[in-house]
Scaffold this motif. Sequence first.
Motif, mmCIF file in Angstrom:
data_model
loop_
_atom_site.group_PDB
_atom_site.id
_atom_site.type_symbol
_atom_site.label_atom_id
_atom_site.label_comp_id
_atom_site.label_asym_id
_atom_site.label_seq_id
_atom_site.Cartn_x
_atom_site.Cartn_y
_atom_site.Cartn_z
ATOM 1 N N SER A 113 0.822 -1.222 0.000
ATOM 2 C CA SER A 113 0.000 0.000 0.000
ATOM 3 C C SER A 113 0.852 1.266 0.000
ATOM 4 O O SER A 113 0.333 2.366 0.157
ATOM 5 N N ASN A 135 3.459 4.334 -1.385
ATOM 6 C CA ASN A 135 3.540 5.165 -2.588
ATOM 7 C C ASN A 135 4.589 4.628 -3.552
ATOM 8 O O ASN A 135 4.421 4.692 -4.773
ATOM 9 N N ASP A 157 7.991 8.450 -11.628
ATOM 10 C CA ASP A 157 7.503 7.073 -11.568
ATOM 11 C C ASP A 157 8.556 6.082 -11.087
ATOM 12 O O ASP A 157 8.259 5.168 -10.315
ATOM 13 N N LYS A 183 6.849 3.561 -8.357
ATOM 14 C CA LYS A 183 5.535 3.984 -7.881
ATOM 15 C C LYS A 183 4.549 2.811 -7.899
ATOM 16 O O LYS A 183 4.454 2.078 -8.883
ATOM 17 N N ARG A 184 3.844 2.673 -6.804
ATOM 18 C CA ARG A 184 2.895 1.559 -6.662
ATOM 19 C C ARG A 184 1.843 1.574 -7.771
ATOM 20 O O ARG A 184 1.435 0.508 -8.255
ATOM 21 N N GLU A 185 1.432 2.732 -8.195
ATOM 22 C CA GLU A 185 0.348 2.835 -9.178
ATOM 23 C C GLU A 185 0.722 2.250 -10.535
ATOM 24 O O GLU A 185 -0.154 1.911 -11.332
ATOM 25 N N ASP A 225 -0.834 -1.108 -11.075
ATOM 26 C CA ASP A 225 -2.283 -1.263 -11.077
ATOM 27 C C ASP A 225 -2.765 -2.046 -12.289
ATOM 28 O O ASP A 225 -3.719 -2.822 -12.202
ATOM 29 N N ASN A 226 -2.105 -1.823 -13.426
ATOM 30 C CA ASN A 226 -2.524 -2.488 -14.658
ATOM 31 C C ASN A 226 -1.442 -3.398 -15.246
ATOM 32 O O ASN A 226 -1.607 -3.920 -16.349
ATOM 33 N N CYS A 261 6.924 6.194 -18.918
ATOM 34 C CA CYS A 261 6.886 6.583 -17.503
ATOM 35 C C CYS A 261 8.070 7.488 -17.175
ATOM 36 O O CYS A 261 9.157 7.330 -17.738
#
Length: 265
Positions: free
Chosen positions: A78, A80, A108, A147-149, A152-153, A178
């Motif tokens: 969880s 950043n 990123d 970056k964790r985001e 996401d995909n 990125c």
Amino acid sequence: MKLSIITINYNNKAGLQRTIDSVICQTCKDFEWIVIDGGSTDGSKQLIELYQSHSAYWCSEPDNGIYHAMNKGIAHSSGNYLLFLNSGDCLHDKYVLKRFCDEQYDVDIVAGISVNMETGKPMKNFHSDIACQLFYDSLNHQATFIKRELFDNYRYNEENKIVSDWEFFLHAILIDGCSFIYSDMVVANFDVTGISNQSQWEIIQKEERKKVLEKYFSSYVRHDLIDYFEILSSVEYKKMVLLKGRTDFLSVFVRKLISIILRFQ
């Protein structure tokens, strides 16, 4: 800023102890530590249990390999930014996470430096052209904050045995565009006895890298890019760059000569 440190382990109790010691001593405490063990039988599970008060999540169960374990860690993270610090690898000193957080990065991918645990020397020399860096080498995975985001995909390709971190960087930076920077911060001490440094894996690594390049680039583009990066990596090109800007007759002559040589290689 919150960080997630993800450690994967399989039957490497001694290396895991080194990693644990480097994590729990950090002066910055704004991080979570996630440990994914592959069902070790050498006492690693008991060691993790001993330090479980320091971890946000841990498990010890069979998995399908390195990248399956990493993806499991990502699913429970969880922070950043994520940092993948495998068992045996260590944070360079107790101030690493504090230095990173103090910089307040907003890119990123931040690629730091790893040093050889035995010699203390940097593991990689970074090329100023990131594309050249990724075609011929990679980034120091255990010293790179992501970056964790970004996950996401996209997750690590579990079909590969050894190059999926490289594939991730190639895809994220060269294809998705990125944001990325190099950092001169020493982040990790790298365990040179790890799987990626075992000679029997060199053939597998080469085959997997070839498949990745074929996956993302056509034959025509791939060959042209490789030729271009060979030129960038050549000693002659580096000499030409050093001579750039000098106007004396000898420098101009040598620069033109090198240019002609490169053109016909």
